[in-house]
Write a protein that holds these residues in place. Sequence first.
Motif, PDB file in Angstrom:
ATOM      1  N   GLY A   1      -9.178  15.402  -1.047  1.00  0.00           N
ATOM      2  CA  GLY A   1      -9.001  14.759   0.256  1.00  0.00           C
ATOM      3  C   GLY A   1      -8.556  13.308   0.162  1.00  0.00           C
ATOM      4  O   GLY A   1      -8.045  12.744   1.125  1.00  0.00           O
TER       5      GLY A   1
ATOM      6  N   SER B   1      -5.758  -0.156   6.587  1.00  0.00           N
ATOM      7  CA  SER B   1      -5.756   0.901   7.592  1.00  0.00           C
ATOM      8  C   SER B   1      -5.777   0.324   9.012  1.00  0.00           C
ATOM      9  O   SER B   1      -5.812   1.074   9.984  1.00  0.00           O
TER      10      SER B   1
ATOM     11  N   LEU C   1      -2.909   6.126  -4.834  1.00  0.00           N
ATOM     12  CA  LEU C   1      -2.311   4.913  -4.267  1.00  0.00           C
ATOM     13  C   LEU C   1      -1.665   4.054  -5.349  1.00  0.00           C
ATOM     14  O   LEU C   1      -2.048   4.131  -6.519  1.00  0.00           O
TER      15      LEU C   1
ATOM     16  N   ARG D   1      -7.597   6.350  -6.511  1.00  0.00           N
ATOM     17  CA  ARG D   1      -7.772   6.143  -5.063  1.00  0.00           C
ATOM     18  C   ARG D   1      -7.885   4.658  -4.721  1.00  0.00           C
ATOM     19  O   ARG D   1      -8.276   4.290  -3.614  1.00  0.00           O
TER      20      ARG D   1
ATOM     21  N   GLY E   1     -17.197   3.191  -2.830  1.00  0.00           N
ATOM     22  CA  GLY E   1     -15.984   3.230  -2.017  1.00  0.00           C
ATOM     23  C   GLY E   1     -14.781   2.763  -2.802  1.00  0.00           C
ATOM     24  O   GLY E   1     -14.920   2.009  -3.775  1.00  0.00           O
ATOM     25  N   SER E   2     -13.601   3.190  -2.376  1.00  0.00           N
ATOM     26  CA  SER E   2     -12.373   2.906  -3.126  1.00  0.00           C
ATOM     27  C   SER E   2     -12.047   1.415  -3.182  1.00  0.00           C
ATOM     28  O   SER E   2     -11.427   0.942  -4.132  1.00  0.00           O
TER      29      SER E   2
ATOM     30  N   LEU F   1       0.870  -1.176   0.000  1.00  0.00           N
ATOM     31  CA  LEU F   1       0.000   0.000   0.000  1.00  0.00           C
ATOM     32  C   LEU F   1       0.903   1.220   0.000  1.00  0.00           C
ATOM     33  O   LEU F   1       1.427   1.620   1.055  1.00  0.00           O
TER      34      LEU F   1
ATOM     35  N   ASN G   1      -1.894   0.307  -4.903  1.00  0.00           N
ATOM     36  CA  ASN G   1      -2.516  -0.563  -3.906  1.00  0.00           C
ATOM     37  C   ASN G   1      -2.560  -1.990  -4.471  1.00  0.00           C
ATOM     38  O   ASN G   1      -3.358  -2.284  -5.359  1.00  0.00           O
TER      39      ASN G   1
HETATM   40  C1  LIG Z   1      -7.050   1.575   3.415  1.00  0.00           C
HETATM   41  C2  LIG Z   1      -7.698   0.865   2.246  1.00  0.00           C
HETATM   42  O1  LIG Z   1      -8.621  -0.107   2.752  1.00  0.00           O
HETATM   43  C3  LIG Z   1      -6.651   0.115   1.441  1.00  0.00           C
HETATM   44  O2  LIG Z   1      -7.197  -0.767   0.490  1.00  0.00           O
HETATM   45  C4  LIG Z   1      -8.462   1.831   1.331  1.00  0.00           C
HETATM   46  O3  LIG Z   1      -7.604   2.816   0.813  1.00  0.00           O
HETATM   47  C5  LIG Z   1      -9.688   2.465   1.974  1.00  0.00           C
HETATM   48  O4  LIG Z   1     -10.745   2.234   1.116  1.00  0.00           O
HETATM   49  P1  LIG Z   1     -12.274   2.486   1.554  1.00  0.00           P
HETATM   50  O5  LIG Z   1     -12.494   2.045   2.965  1.00  0.00           O
HETATM   51  O6  LIG Z   1     -13.126   1.917   0.453  1.00  0.00           O
HETATM   52  O7  LIG Z   1     -12.316   4.068   1.552  1.00  0.00           O
HETATM   53  P2  LIG Z   1     -13.421   5.091   1.015  1.00  0.00           P
HETATM   54  O8  LIG Z   1     -14.741   4.709   1.602  1.00  0.00           O
HETATM   55  O9  LIG Z   1     -13.289   5.261  -0.441  1.00  0.00           O
HETATM   56  O10 LIG Z   1     -12.893   6.422   1.711  1.00  0.00           O
HETATM   57  C6  LIG Z   1     -12.967   6.612   3.109  1.00  0.00           C
HETATM   58  C7  LIG Z   1     -11.991   7.690   3.503  1.00  0.00           C
HETATM   59  O11 LIG Z   1     -10.634   7.194   3.437  1.00  0.00           O
HETATM   60  C8  LIG Z   1      -9.748   8.155   2.940  1.00  0.00           C
HETATM   61  N1  LIG Z   1      -9.135   7.672   1.673  1.00  0.00           N
HETATM   62  C9  LIG Z   1      -9.570   6.527   1.070  1.00  0.00           C
HETATM   63  C10 LIG Z   1      -8.959   6.056  -0.091  1.00  0.00           C
HETATM   64  C11 LIG Z   1      -7.903   6.825  -0.645  1.00  0.00           C
HETATM   65  N2  LIG Z   1      -7.284   6.435  -1.764  1.00  0.00           N
HETATM   66  N3  LIG Z   1      -7.490   7.958  -0.031  1.00  0.00           N
HETATM   67  C12 LIG Z   1      -8.075   8.388   1.113  1.00  0.00           C
HETATM   68  O12 LIG Z   1      -7.678   9.419   1.657  1.00  0.00           O
HETATM   69  C13 LIG Z   1     -10.575   9.423   2.757  1.00  0.00           C
HETATM   70  O13 LIG Z   1     -10.454  10.148   3.944  1.00  0.00           O
HETATM   71  C14 LIG Z   1     -11.988   8.901   2.581  1.00  0.00           C
HETATM   72  O14 LIG Z   1     -12.953   9.833   2.983  1.00  0.00           O
END
Ligand SMILES: C[C@](O)(CO)[C@H](O)COP(=O)(O)OP(=O)(O)OC[C@H]1O[C@@H](n2ccc(N)nc2=O)[C@H](O)[C@@H]1O
Length: 297
Positions: free
Chosen positions: A24, A254, A28, A152, A135-136, A15, A30
């Motif tokens: 914001g 995370s 990545l 992202r 979501g990402s 990651l 990833n």
């Molecule tokens: C940590 C990982 O689980 C690694 O795969 C992901 O990057 C998170 O993915 P996720 O939970 O699907 O996240 P999202 O629901 O898209 O975003 C939630 C929050 O995480 C942060 N976020 C997420 C993805 C990204 N590339 N950059 C970010 O800064 C942002 O603050 C966003 O508001």
Amino acid sequence: MSVTVRVPAKVNVQLAVGAARPDGFHDLANVFLAVGLYDEVTVAPAEELRITCEGPDAARVPLDRTNLAARAAERLARRYGRTPDVHIRIAKDIPVAGGMAGGSADAAGALVACDALWGTGASREELLEICAELGSDVPFSLVGGAALGTGRGERLRPLEVGGTFHWVFAVADGGLSTPAVYGEFDRLTRGVEVPEPAASRELLDALAAGDAQALAAAVANDLQPAALTLFPSLADTLAAGREAGALAALVSGSGPTTAYLADGPGSAARIAEALTASGTCRTARVAAGPVPGATLL
Ligand SMILES: C[C@](O)(CO)[C@H](O)COP(=O)(O)OP(=O)(O)OC[C@H]1O[C@@H](n2ccc(N)nc2=O)[C@H](O)[C@@H]1O
Ligand SMILES: Nc1ncnc2c1ncn2[C@@H]1O[C@H](COP(=O)(O)OP(=O)(O)OP(=O)(O)O)[C@@H](O)[C@H]1O
């Protein structure tokens, strides 16, 4: 009539996190691997949209329209001009708020299940587009296997994997909020030049070769320092896993779930036992990957 879809958890074997973007989010590199810990999402026609959840962590899952599975059903329904009148039943085995994309898995599962139940016949591209809006991590939950996520994390390129990797996951007491961990990453890197995120050649080669030793040398998680700052006792869990013979120990995504690479199923079972006995985690689970993404049962 009901439809059930099985969806796996993920671990991020690499990651790499870039600087915060104006929106914001963070760009990545990833590298996702889907592992054999699953939620099952069942949908059936109902008077109105309703969610129930079973499993040891069920009490921590929201049952209102903030649930990602409900949002997935609503988005698909809106696109096809219908009402999302389904009962969504989640059998939850993926740790909640653990960095293993449990909510994302349920969203991908609900999307595939509603698509089948309603006979919408949405294309793969359309489903992936809805996933990215939710979501990402959601597009990867749909496709599974192994993939490099850029942007992202939602733009996926499938990766070749030459074997099965054996993992142990230590589930922590409590959860971590993903935005809080990215926020802590920003705080820790303030005033520092953050390089463009890039996938490691060594890591992609190790995956393609199915070589656990080489993969262990290449795994990396740029969110780990932030997760450890917010959840310092994870350092003890990581140390216990290394001491038990893990080839590599890292925070999963995370966090606060931590991931341990083993050199086979036998050592994975021994590491899981040692982690449980160490008292540094709530429980330890064994899972192998890659496995397929959201699958109709
Ligand atoms: C940590 C990982 O689980 C690694 O795969 C992901 O990057 C998170 O993915 P996720 O939970 O699907 O996240 P999202 O629901 O898209 O975003 C939630 C929050 O995480 C942060 N976020 C997420 C993805 C990204 N590339 N950059 C970010 O800064 C942002 O603050 C966003 O508001
Ligand atoms: N279907 C769902 N299952 C679990 N949590 C959900 C769900 N829908 C919404 N949530 C909310 O999302 C939060 C994060 O849960 P989730 O299990 O998806 O975290 P995560 O595994 O850390 O996610 P990621 O690895 O994608 O960052 C929970 O605390 C909960 O409030």
